[in-house]
Design an enzyme around this catalytic site. Structure first.
Site, short mmCIF file in Angstrom:
data_model
loop_
_atom_site.label_atom_id
_atom_site.label_comp_id
_atom_site.label_asym_id
_atom_site.label_seq_id
_atom_site.Cartn_x
_atom_site.Cartn_y
_atom_site.Cartn_z
CG HIS A 133 -0.15 -0.17 2.50
ND1 HIS A 133 0.48 0.87 3.12
CD2 HIS A 133 0.14 -1.28 3.22
CE1 HIS A 133 1.11 0.41 4.19
NE2 HIS A 133 0.92 -0.89 4.28
CG HIS A 145 -0.81 2.02 7.08
ND1 HIS A 145 -1.59 1.29 6.22
CD2 HIS A 145 0.06 1.14 7.65
CE1 HIS A 145 -1.23 0.01 6.29
NE2 HIS A 145 -0.22 -0.11 7.12
CD GLU A 164 4.00 -0.57 5.59
OE1 GLU A 164 3.77 -1.69 5.09
OE2 GLU A 164 3.20 0.00 6.35
ZN LIG Z 1 -0.59 -4.35 6.15
#
Ligand SMILES: [Zn+2]
Length: 301
Positions: A133, A145, A164
């Site tokens: 994501h 996030h 990430e």
């Molecule tokens: Zn996750």
């Protein structure tokens, strides 16, 4: 004389390294790591689909296994001999072990030293990020996030804000392993290309309409693209550069509020840079990555 001995030894090392047959190097790097998060899996648009006590979680974890299996299938078809799938979301017990393609190995559960990247080592020849994501503060993007929605506002390394996929990609880079493929929504794919490079194969399984709404690809089409993407990515892996940042690595963590910075500040080397921000520096990315994770856990406690 001393100088001669030094250059002789250096010469030997260089010959030993350069002289290693490519085949042997290739053999040593036979493993493929597939890190599977959940927010970027086909069909998932809402938080309760990604939490064990939420509605539709049972269906969502099946979709997660199906997306992973399409990728595993593509990898084996392309010639991979060992595929390790690391469950990388939440409690990291989302994929039911019996749902995974039996040719792949599953790493299930948490905590793990490398978290979303557990399984990474020098035997890896490539990493694939599935179901990822976008970073916190992206729009439109499904469930954006960065590591912890409740705690983190932003994470920067050497001044650059990273999702990430970037933080994990740099960990792979520290082991000289390239990230060759990513799947998720369209915004995540765009962020991945801009950070990891244009050689990266991306598969957008959905187009985000908002944070909790998306237009999904037809299921069969998504699975076909995931399989083909993994195949293409594996075959071009040796032409993809690992994502590397330059040492020393300065990590800056922006929390949502000043209270979350208080316990991380008790750790040696961690400094406050703003009321709700802390920073530290590391010469080794792996050590920096681990300290970042520990600080986020402390801030969340
Ligand atoms: Zn996750």
């Amino acid at each position: 004389m001393k100088k001669f001995i030094v250059s002789f030894v250096v010469g030997l090392i260089v010959v030993a390294f350069v002289g290693t047959p490519l085949e042997a190097q290739e053999k040593a790097r036979h493993k493929v790591l597939v890190s599977v998060d959940m927010e970027g899996i086909w069909g998932i648009v809402y938080g309760d689909q990604t939490s064990p006590d939420g509605r539709d979680y049972g269906a969502a974890r099946k979709w997660m296994a199906e997306d992973a299996n399409a990728v595993v299938e593509g990898l084996f078809e392309a010639g991979a001999t060992e595929v390790v799938v690391n469950d990388s979301h939440g409690g990291m017990r989302n994929i039911l072990a019996s749902d995974l393609d039996p040719r792949a190995t599953l790493i299930s559960g948490t905590p793990k030293p490398f978290s979303m990247m557990e399984g990474l080592d020098r035997d890896c020849g490539a990493v694939l990020l599935v179901g990822y994501h976008a970073r916190a503060g992206s729009a439109p993007a499904i469930l954006d996030h960065t590591i912890s929605g409740a705690t983190m506002r932003a994470i920067r390394v050497n001044g650059r804000e990273l999702p990430e996929l970037g933080l994990n990609g740099a960990l792979a880079g520290a082991f000289d392993v390239p990230v060759v493929m990513l799947s998720g929504d369209d915004e995540t794919c765009a962020q991945a290309k801009s950070i990891l490079g244009n050689e990266l194969v991306t598969v957008a399984v959905k187009n985000a309409v908002g944070r909790t709404a998306a237009r999904l690809l037809p299921r069969a089409e998504a699975l076909k693209l995931l399989k083909q993407g993994a195949k293409d990515a594996y075959l071009k892996r040796n032409g993809v550069a690992p994502f590397k940042l330059n040492p020393p690595y300065t990590f800056e963590l922006d929390f949502h509020n000043s209270a979350q910075a208080e316990i991380p500040l008790l750790i040696r080397g961690v400094k406050r840079t703003a009321p709700r921000s802390v920073a530290f520096s590391a010469d080794d990315y792996v050590e920096g990555f681990k300290l970042m994770r520990a600080l986020i856990a402390l801030a969340s406690s």
